[in-house]
Write a protein that holds these residues in place. Sequence first.
Motif, PDB file in Angstrom:
ATOM      1  N   LEU A 196       0.969  -1.118   0.011  1.00  0.00           N
ATOM      2  CA  LEU A 196      -0.011   0.018  -0.087  1.00  0.00           C
ATOM      3  C   LEU A 196       0.748   1.356  -0.077  1.00  0.00           C
ATOM      4  N   LEU A 225       4.073  -0.828   3.372  1.00  0.00           N
ATOM      5  CA  LEU A 225       4.001   0.467   3.241  1.00  0.00           C
ATOM      6  C   LEU A 225       4.981   1.245   2.611  1.00  0.00           C
ATOM      7  N   HIS A 273      -7.910  -2.842  -2.449  1.00  0.00           N
ATOM      8  CA  HIS A 273      -7.455  -2.963  -0.862  1.00  0.00           C
ATOM      9  C   HIS A 273      -7.200  -4.448  -0.694  1.00  0.00           C
ATOM     10  N   ASN A 307      -6.483   4.397   3.013  1.00  0.00           N
ATOM     11  CA  ASN A 307      -6.392   3.325   2.361  1.00  0.00           C
ATOM     12  C   ASN A 307      -7.586   2.284   2.812  1.00  0.00           C
TER      13      ASN A 307
END
Length: 122
Positions: free
Chosen positions: A13, A59, A72, A114
């Motif tokens: 992400l 991340l 997602h 997110n």
Amino acid sequence: MPFTFVCIDHVQLAMPPGQESRAVAFYRDVLGMEHVPKPEPLASRGGAWFRAGAVAVHLGAEHDFRPARKAHPGLVVKGINDIAAALEAAGHAVRWSDELPEVRRFHTDDPFGNRIEIIDGG
């Protein structure tokens, strides 16, 4: 086919640069994931890595960051009510979904917006 997929190693992400402490506060302190040090030379790029059992979330810091609102990860958990309560207690919205009647699940957002799906694994 001469090959077989085995598993997903991690999900990546994005997050804004310089917000690692917010990532740790959510993924480690609320979700209970282990904060894993990024190896060099990746650490100098910013971001943060987390792991819980076989689940890994990475991340990466992006200067032109935009949260993933549709895309997602779907994380299967045991104790879905407990994780929902922990999220709500930390001020994160829990949006239960009944679109798939055979699957108990909800969506929440990390501190960067997110989308995260949490699925009941029993």
